[in-house]
Design a protein around this motif. Structure first.
Motif, PDB file in Angstrom:
ATOM      1  N   PRO A  56       0.838  -1.303  -0.354  1.00  0.00           N
ATOM      2  CA  PRO A  56      -0.243   0.218   0.064  1.00  0.00           C
ATOM      3  C   PRO A  56       0.889   1.058  -0.042  1.00  0.00           C
ATOM      4  N   PHE A  57       1.365   1.469  -0.829  1.00  0.00           N
ATOM      5  CA  PHE A  57       1.863   2.849  -1.322  1.00  0.00           C
ATOM      6  C   PHE A  57       1.154   4.639  -0.758  1.00  0.00           C
ATOM      7  N   CYS A  58       0.302   4.020  -0.316  1.00  0.00           N
ATOM      8  CA  CYS A  58      -0.735   4.986   1.003  1.00  0.00           C
ATOM      9  C   CYS A  58      -0.097   4.888   2.182  1.00  0.00           C
ATOM     10  N   HIS A  59       0.592   4.384   2.224  1.00  0.00           N
ATOM     11  CA  HIS A  59       0.531   3.810   4.113  1.00  0.00           C
ATOM     12  C   HIS A  59       1.863   4.416   4.631  1.00  0.00           C
ATOM     13  N   SER A  60       3.059   4.278   3.584  1.00  0.00           N
ATOM     14  CA  SER A  60       4.294   4.191   3.767  1.00  0.00           C
ATOM     15  C   SER A  60       5.149   4.616   3.243  1.00  0.00           C
ATOM     16  N   GLY A  61       6.257   5.093   3.411  1.00  0.00           N
ATOM     17  CA  GLY A  61       6.807   5.435   2.039  1.00  0.00           C
ATOM     18  C   GLY A  61       7.446   6.801   2.323  1.00  0.00           C
ATOM     19  N   GLY A  64       4.099   8.374   0.651  1.00  0.00           N
ATOM     20  CA  GLY A  64       2.866   7.852   1.800  1.00  0.00           C
ATOM     21  C   GLY A  64       2.897   8.559   2.723  1.00  0.00           C
ATOM     22  N   CYS A  65       2.006   8.415   3.357  1.00  0.00           N
ATOM     23  CA  CYS A  65       1.980   9.055   4.893  1.00  0.00           C
ATOM     24  C   CYS A  65       3.125   9.359   5.662  1.00  0.00           C
ATOM     25  N   PRO A  66       3.320   9.951   6.588  1.00  0.00           N
ATOM     26  CA  PRO A  66       4.514  10.021   7.028  1.00  0.00           C
ATOM     27  C   PRO A  66       4.701   9.472   8.481  1.00  0.00           C
ATOM     28  N   LEU A  67       2.862   9.347   8.967  1.00  0.00           N
ATOM     29  CA  LEU A  67       2.393   9.010   9.855  1.00  0.00           C
ATOM     30  C   LEU A  67       2.344   7.688   9.735  1.00  0.00           C
ATOM     31  N   GLY A  68       2.134   6.505   9.019  1.00  0.00           N
ATOM     32  CA  GLY A  68       2.164   5.452   8.323  1.00  0.00           C
ATOM     33  C   GLY A  68       0.695   4.881   9.155  1.00  0.00           C
ATOM     34  N   ASN A  69      -0.501   6.202   8.413  1.00  0.00           N
ATOM     35  CA  ASN A  69      -1.749   5.211   9.275  1.00  0.00           C
ATOM     36  C   ASN A  69      -1.674   4.277   8.230  1.00  0.00           C
ATOM     37  N   LEU A  70      -2.943   3.524   8.860  1.00  0.00           N
ATOM     38  CA  LEU A  70      -2.979   2.373   8.533  1.00  0.00           C
ATOM     39  C   LEU A  70      -4.373   2.204   7.926  1.00  0.00           C
ATOM     40  N   ALA A 469       3.662  13.983  13.127  1.00  0.00           N
ATOM     41  CA  ALA A 469       5.188  12.789  12.028  1.00  0.00           C
ATOM     42  C   ALA A 469       6.351  12.906  13.432  1.00  0.00           C
ATOM     43  N   GLU A 470       6.763  13.823  13.414  1.00  0.00           N
ATOM     44  CA  GLU A 470       7.603  14.814  14.251  1.00  0.00           C
ATOM     45  C   GLU A 470       7.324  14.630  15.724  1.00  0.00           C
ATOM     46  N   GLY A 471       6.319  15.666  16.058  1.00  0.00           N
ATOM     47  CA  GLY A 471       6.113  15.369  17.610  1.00  0.00           C
ATOM     48  C   GLY A 471       5.985  13.728  17.634  1.00  0.00           C
ATOM     49  N   ARG A 472       5.483  13.188  17.498  1.00  0.00           N
ATOM     50  CA  ARG A 472       5.599  11.859  17.944  1.00  0.00           C
ATOM     51  C   ARG A 472       6.658  11.071  18.329  1.00  0.00           C
ATOM     52  N   SER A 473       7.583  11.193  17.091  1.00  0.00           N
ATOM     53  CA  SER A 473       8.302  11.232  17.106  1.00  0.00           C
ATOM     54  C   SER A 473       9.505  11.460  17.783  1.00  0.00           C
ATOM     55  N   VAL A 474       9.737  12.685  18.072  1.00  0.00           N
ATOM     56  CA  VAL A 474      11.269  13.625  18.731  1.00  0.00           C
ATOM     57  C   VAL A 474       9.846  12.858  20.928  1.00  0.00           C
ATOM     58  N   ALA A 475       8.861  12.229  20.631  1.00  0.00           N
ATOM     59  CA  ALA A 475       8.090  12.242  21.980  1.00  0.00           C
ATOM     60  C   ALA A 475       8.754  11.054  22.208  1.00  0.00           C
TER      61      ALA A 475
END
Ligand code: SF4
Length: 495
Positions: A56-61, A64-70, A469-475
């Motif tokens: 699913p190219f939509c999902h990441s990469g 696609g979605c930087p959050l990796g939304n499912l 996405a960056e806020g989640r990652s820095v957390a």
């Protein structure tokens, strides 16, 4: 299991908008209120178009979605009408799906396999599905506050309350840390509050989510400039870690163009911030388009926000100038989520309401009256070329002719150049990179120990989905720094 032939039965459909003549008379969101049953049927049909691709190219990469939304997972849950489980899967990767559902230009849709083939009927309406799941979550209580099971006793300061700061704060609070968000403005939300117009996202949507953060235990301090009202010494003494989420609000100017200093020529934010303040009840805006010929320079998101705001303020005319050509000369690159070479033409709802767009033109000079106020703009035709050696874009005149158009208010929406100067950075000994941003290592830590950075301050002006996405990652990085280990997700890594 998805319906593999759904996209053959149903075409992509956009949500209905309110009539143009209604929506320019108020500040409410442009999309129409639809009865819940009708809304759900329409969205389940759209979700049924998803093929649940093996890859699913939509999902990441990269695209696609930087959050990796499912995305395929919740598309299928929506198709089957399981809104509760869909809400759970959506919130598993995205703290604020109602923000992305309304504001994100949807790299997931550009990356969707169905967007590639013209005969497929178009990308799955992922944003619309996402927003509707979020609506269900709020309507039915599927996204309750999540109090941490155990308090760690560690303290974190988050400086800035835009989407990156709020995402970091929520993740860290839920991990049990004692989190305080500092905001220099009088209200919370950063660009979500004072940059994004009401007609794109009503502030009640932001306030609803802020209420959830408060109930979870995040503390907020407004009207406080860290580095001035709280000294760097006090900050270091009170907090075990600091997250800089201060945005990148230094607007790009047009200082080389003759007449830039005339009254009535403003950066976009000098228009949008007072307009949003006015919507919050702070009185008439200082920069008001009412009764004026308005020219917006710049064809992107911020330009469209100025355009729609000027229309609602009662401008006599609104013209948006774009250096790039109009289709069909312009080759639209539907796979790209953001203006890149050769550029993407996006039409926003604001463009349907009033005014005109002019393409392949640039300002030669601003022309003023005897009182020093701008009254006209002198334009000339241009083309944008890519320098074969440097790869840089160049704007070149394509002829000698010029024309003048009326302009009592000019709004420069030509991008942002990075983080604004602030005493906090000086106090921390942080200097900006050549891009005007705050650099960090692979652990999101700046050169100041225990001080982390995320969002536009790190990345440069970008999308709301990247900020979250960056806020989640820095957390996760902060949690690991404080506790030695972390179970929090890190959807992206520093670039
Ligand atoms: Fe569904 Fe499109 Fe994602 Fe494929 S790429 S899983 S069709 S949303």
């Amino acid at each position: 299991m998805a319906d593999p032939k759904g996209f053959l039965r149903y075409d992509r459909a956009e949500p209905p908008k309110r009539p143009r003549h209604d929506r320019v008379r108020d500040w409410r969101e442009v999309y129409a209120d639809v009865e819940p049953e009708e809304r759900d049927d329409a969205v389940r049909t759209q979700a049924a178009r998803c093929m649940d691709c093996g890859v699913p190219f939509c999902h990441s990469g990269t695209a696609g979605c930087p959050l990796g939304n499912l995305i395929p997972e919740w598309n299928d849950l929506v198709r089957r009408g399981d809104w509760e489980r869909a809400a759970e899967r959506l919130h598993a990767t995205n703290n604020f799906p109602e923000f992305t559902g309304k504001l994100c230009p949807a790299p997931c849709e550009s990356a969707c396999v169905l967007a590639i083939s013209p005969s497929s009927g178009g990308a799955v309406s992922i944003k619309r599905v996402e927003e509707t799941i979020a609506d269900h979550a709020w309507e039915s209580g599927y996204a309750p506050p999540q109090q941490a099971a155990v308090a760690t006793g560690r303290t974190v300061a988050v400086v800035g309350s835009g989407p990156a700061g709020l995402a970091a704060a929520q993740q860290l609070t839920r991990a049990g840390h004692d989190v305080t968000v500092f905001e220099r403005d009088d209200r919370l939300g950063g660009l979500l509050r004072y940059g994004i117009p009401e007609f794109k996202m009503e502030k009640r949507v932001l306030d609803r989510r802020l209420g959830q953060l408060r109930r979870e235990g995040t503390s907020f301090v407004t009207g406080c400039e860290v580095g001035v009202d709280v000294t760097v010494g006090e900050l270091r003494e009170r907090f075990d870690a600091v997250v800089l989420a201060v945005g990148a609000l230094r607007g790009r100017d047009d200082s080389g163009t003759p007449g830039r200093d005339l009254d009535g020529v403003h950066l976009a934010m000098e228009h949008l911030v007072p307009a949003n303040r006015s919507c919050e009840g702070d009185g008439p805006p200082e920069v008001d388009a009412h009764g004026k010929h308005v020219v917006v320079i710049g064809g992107g998101d911020t330009g469209a926000d100025c355009y729609g705001t000027a229309t609602r303020q009662g401008a006599l005319s609104v013209t948006q100038l774009d250096r790039y050509p109009q289709p069909p000369e312009r080759r639209d690159d539907e796979r790209s989520p953001w203006p890149t070479w050769p550029y993407v033409l996006r039409t926003y709802p604001a463009h349907e309401e009033a005014g005109q767009r002019r393409f392949a033109v640039a300002v030669r000079r601003f022309v003023g009256d005897d009182e020093g106020h701008v009254r006209e703009i002198e334009l000339h035709p241009v083309e944008v070329r890519r320098d074969p050696e440097t790869g840089r874009r160049e704007v070149a005149a394509t002829g000698e002719e010029t024309e003048r158009i009326p302009a009592d208010l000019v709004l420069l929406a030509i991008g942002f150049e990075g983080v604004e100067p602030m005493p906090l950075l000086d106090g921390l000994g942080i200097t900006l990179s050549g891009r005007g941003t705050v650099s960090c290592g692979q652990d999101w830590q700046t050169r100041a120990p225990g001080v982390f950075v995320c969002g536009d301050a790190h990345r440069g002006a970008s999308l709301v989905v990247w900020a979250i996405a960056e806020g989640r990652s820095v957390a996760r990085a902060v949690d690991e720094h404080l506790m030695g280990t972390s179970d929090l997700p890190a959807p992206v890594h520093p670039t």
